[in-house]
Design a protein around this motif. Sequence first.
Motif, mmCIF file in Angstrom:
data_model
loop_
_atom_site.group_PDB
_atom_site.id
_atom_site.type_symbol
_atom_site.label_atom_id
_atom_site.label_comp_id
_atom_site.label_asym_id
_atom_site.label_seq_id
_atom_site.Cartn_x
_atom_site.Cartn_y
_atom_site.Cartn_z
ATOM 1 N N ASN A 120 0.808 -1.236 0.000
ATOM 2 C CA ASN A 120 0.000 0.000 0.000
ATOM 3 C C ASN A 120 0.838 1.282 0.000
ATOM 4 N N SER A 151 -1.624 -3.264 -3.466
ATOM 5 C CA SER A 151 -2.644 -2.950 -2.471
ATOM 6 C C SER A 151 -3.009 -4.210 -1.693
ATOM 7 N N LYS A 152 -3.172 -4.057 -0.382
ATOM 8 C CA LYS A 152 -3.509 -5.207 0.457
ATOM 9 C C LYS A 152 -4.489 -4.772 1.540
ATOM 10 N N LYS A 153 -5.603 -5.499 1.666
ATOM 11 C CA LYS A 153 -6.669 -5.103 2.583
ATOM 12 C C LYS A 153 -6.295 -5.293 4.045
ATOM 13 N N VAL A 166 -4.685 1.934 4.330
ATOM 14 C CA VAL A 166 -4.983 0.528 4.046
ATOM 15 C C VAL A 166 -6.483 0.437 3.741
ATOM 16 N N THR A 167 -6.809 0.196 2.489
ATOM 17 C CA THR A 167 -5.958 -0.253 1.413
ATOM 18 C C THR A 167 -5.739 0.889 0.420
#
Length: 275
Positions: A120, A151-153, A166-167
């Motif tokens: 992110n 991108s990572k939740k 985030v994200t």
Amino acid sequence: MLKKVLILIGGIVFALKIQCMGLKASPAEFVLHDVVPGKFYNLYKEVNIRIKIYNEDDISHKYFIRTYKPKKVTKLMKGYDEISVEGWLKFDKYEIEIPPHRVGYVYPFLYIPEDEKYFNQHWCAMIGIIARPSSGVSLGVYLRVRIETQSKKRVKEKPDGMLAVVTSVIKFYGNGKKDITIYNNSPEKEEVKIYLLKDKKQIKRYLKHGFAPLDKNVKIKLPGKIVIEKNGREKFPISVNLKEVKRNQEGIIFFEGKNSINFLRVEILKKNGKN
């Protein structure tokens, strides 16, 4: 894949001719999206990027290639932070001698260490190409590299950066609402302004390839501003209301605090699917 989400901004960076030295280089700027921490990238093999150095002088010159943090040579582009470690962007050679009126090539490599905090992220680095004539007067040009990591939740540790998100990319296929978390990693409380980039000229520099700016019928609801305690985090919703998705569109939402500015991408996709 990195290849599918690269934006290559063409053009040539020209240097003033000093003592009959002619130097220019390309590309002037390029952007890498979805860079995965822990993966090694040969940028020429992945996305056909190599640095071209043009010696337009009548004699040979030796050029030195280095990675620099942007603040050493220029201003940061809004929403980007300096690359944490200059050595993450490497080259196949760090000096090259080019005969008169010829072109030399330098091949870049990128490796971001495998660490949850590096997802992110929006970073910027400068590639410096410096010529050193016999008189000792230096001549240089700088190419801009923008790096956006995947991108990572959900991340297992606090993300890097003074004001982290985030994200960094949220996707909508229709009406919906999604939660975003902002981290204030600064040593003081921050009042963070949240707003959509509306300037048509500016947004062209941010858009991913294959995306158009948001249509007028796309309505995005934002909180306006939030207060985050030092070393704290706050979650808030982003709502999207639209009539019909005829093409892939993208909006840029800035998060502006006293000490830092970050952004996220809102993608409106015409493909059927779930939010």
